[in-house]
Design a protein around this motif. Structure first.
Motif, mmCIF file in Angstrom:
data_model
loop_
_atom_site.group_PDB
_atom_site.id
_atom_site.type_symbol
_atom_site.label_atom_id
_atom_site.label_comp_id
_atom_site.label_asym_id
_atom_site.label_seq_id
_atom_site.Cartn_x
_atom_site.Cartn_y
_atom_site.Cartn_z
ATOM 1 N N TYR A 45 1.040 -0.952 -0.229
ATOM 2 C CA TYR A 45 0.074 -0.264 0.210
ATOM 3 C C TYR A 45 0.484 1.444 -0.342
ATOM 4 O O TYR A 45 1.441 1.641 -1.053
ATOM 5 C CB TYR A 45 -0.912 0.217 1.223
ATOM 6 N N GLU A 46 1.288 2.004 1.084
ATOM 7 C CA GLU A 46 1.947 3.002 1.624
ATOM 8 C C GLU A 46 3.625 3.141 0.626
ATOM 9 O O GLU A 46 3.871 3.732 -0.243
ATOM 10 C CB GLU A 46 2.216 3.786 2.790
ATOM 11 N N GLY A 47 4.017 1.870 0.154
ATOM 12 C CA GLY A 47 5.276 1.085 -0.355
ATOM 13 C C GLY A 47 5.357 1.519 -1.531
ATOM 14 O O GLY A 47 6.396 1.658 -2.176
ATOM 15 N N GLN A 48 3.753 1.422 -2.362
ATOM 16 C CA GLN A 48 3.615 1.688 -3.942
ATOM 17 C C GLN A 48 2.614 2.573 -3.898
ATOM 18 O O GLN A 48 2.457 2.884 -4.903
ATOM 19 C CB GLN A 48 2.952 -0.107 -4.243
ATOM 20 N N GLU A 56 -3.122 12.695 -3.456
ATOM 21 C CA GLU A 56 -3.288 12.522 -5.143
ATOM 22 C C GLU A 56 -2.465 12.708 -5.999
ATOM 23 O O GLU A 56 -1.467 11.986 -6.896
ATOM 24 C CB GLU A 56 -4.772 12.066 -5.592
ATOM 25 N N GLU A 57 -2.195 13.966 -6.034
ATOM 26 C CA GLU A 57 -0.936 14.445 -6.925
ATOM 27 C C GLU A 57 0.246 14.535 -6.732
ATOM 28 O O GLU A 57 1.152 14.347 -6.739
ATOM 29 C CB GLU A 57 -1.390 16.669 -6.032
ATOM 30 N N ASP A 58 0.418 14.371 -4.703
ATOM 31 C CA ASP A 58 1.210 13.721 -3.704
ATOM 32 C C ASP A 58 2.361 11.908 -5.121
ATOM 33 O O ASP A 58 3.011 12.128 -5.437
ATOM 34 C CB ASP A 58 1.711 13.804 -2.329
ATOM 35 N N LYS A 59 1.056 11.011 -4.952
ATOM 36 C CA LYS A 59 1.303 9.995 -5.834
ATOM 37 C C LYS A 59 1.399 9.594 -6.916
ATOM 38 O O LYS A 59 2.438 9.183 -7.055
ATOM 39 C CB LYS A 59 -0.113 9.317 -5.780
ATOM 40 N N MET A 60 0.924 10.630 -7.945
ATOM 41 C CA MET A 60 0.998 10.738 -9.382
ATOM 42 C C MET A 60 2.356 11.464 -9.505
ATOM 43 O O MET A 60 3.324 10.807 -10.390
ATOM 44 C CB MET A 60 0.041 11.863 -9.894
ATOM 45 N N LYS A 61 2.733 12.816 -8.391
ATOM 46 C CA LYS A 61 4.856 13.032 -8.505
ATOM 47 C C LYS A 61 5.229 12.287 -8.768
ATOM 48 O O LYS A 61 6.108 11.585 -9.030
ATOM 49 C CB LYS A 61 4.443 14.099 -7.825
ATOM 50 N N PHE A 62 5.062 11.094 -7.538
ATOM 51 C CA PHE A 62 5.895 10.416 -7.357
ATOM 52 C C PHE A 62 6.312 9.420 -8.465
ATOM 53 O O PHE A 62 7.142 8.426 -8.744
ATOM 54 C CB PHE A 62 5.316 9.376 -5.522
#
Length: 310
Positions: free
Chosen positions: A214-217, A229-235
């Motif tokens: 989960y968090e690790g991915q 969501e924006e943090d996830k997409m940037k990563f």
């Protein structure tokens, strides 16, 4: 501390564990999680002809793979329990082991810790069985990064969540790093096994090996999530720009342990989704099962070539 590779070989293709001197002090070595034993089992007679060890997460998937091996290699004399391939590890509920001719099919569970347990015991098994010129493969599933779902990724480099190509563990209270070096000859061999009429693409690339699903991915649907969501997409976009093609949870440890043990190893995984577009699977189960066979097909083509059965 970084571990140095000091492979002990006898020149005949045998792999000898670095811990062989301590192993020789044992009157009996009970491979507990495999339900095998150096005294009660004639390991050389049972497994001495093994040349390929294929690891995958689920016992059911690896059982089906062993049946696929029997069909492709036209081997009909392998041991069975009724209509099913014999599970040599049936005395334990941890892992499964099926043998068809020179191919060993092994389940490893989820994540590096689970993989590490069975990997240690498989290394000892092939040592006691005096197997020669053995190759290891992890065939599994993953999340793709900018790839069409159903694509097969052959790992040519594995990194952790901080982009380090090391498997890190703690030994006697101290951190140890072991390089996850990929055997490029196996990578190129697997890539040459793709065929023009394949329904899927096969690519090579860097694999991110996460410690968590989960968090690790960078998923948003776990019980814990402290980003948006924006943090996830940037990563994920950053991963793509760095050449990451897929994400899973075992490649780093698998390749590091293969390298440290002096065994040729490679990883081929099918992407079940594109993480730039979704966190969870949206295709039907029958399609997923079909996709799961794709890295198996690739590895079996390699095996058939090595055995001159293509």
């Amino acid at each position: 501390m970084e571990s140095t590779v000091n492979i002990t070989e006898n020149g005949n293709g045998l792999v000898i564990p670095q811990n062989y001197k301590k192993l020789h002090r044992l009157n009996e070595d009970h491979l507990y999680h495999l339900a095998l034993d150096t005294q009660k089992d004639d390991l050389e007679k049972m497994f001495g002809d093994v040349r390929f060890v294929c690891f995958g997460g689920q016992p059911s998937r690896m059982e089906k793979f062993s049946a696929f091996v029997a069909e492709e290699l036209k081997i009909n004399d392998h041991e069975k329990d009724g209509d099913r391939p014999k599970n040599y590890a049936s005395g334990t509920d941890r892992y499964s082991i099926h043998k068809v001719g020179p191919v060993l099919s092994v389940s490893h569970g989820i994540g590096i810790p689970s993989l590490s347990v069975v990997f240690n015991e498989i290394i000892k098994l092939i040592y006691y069985a005096k197997c020669k010129d053995v190759e290891f493969f992890r065939i599994g599933t993953c999340g793709g990064v900018g790839l069409e779902p159903g694509s097969v990724v052959v790992t040519d480099k594995a990194v952790d969540g901080e982009m380090n190509p090391y498997y890190k563990l703690t030994v006697l209270g101290k951190p140890v790093k072991r390089l996850a070096k990929v055997d490029q000859s196996l990578v190129e061999s697997l890539l040459r096994c793709q065929e023009p009429d394949d329904e899927f693409q096969t690519v090579k690339g860097t694999t991110l090996c996460a410690d968590d699903f989960y968090e690790g991915q960078a998923r948003l649907d776990g019980a814990f999530c402290e980003y948006e969501e924006e943090d996830k997409m940037k990563f994920l976009q950053d991963l793509k720009e760095k050449g990451i093609r897929n994400i899973e949870m075992e490649s780093l440890g698998f390749l590091a342990m293969c390298h440290f043990a002096g065994v040729k190893g490679a990883v081929a995984c099918v992407t079940l989704l594109d993480r730039l577009k979704e966190d969870t699977l949206s295709c039907d189960v029958s399609m997923l099962k079909k996709w799961q066979e794709r890295p198996q097909i690739l590895v079996l083509r390699h095996i058939k070539k090595k055995l001159n059965k293509h």
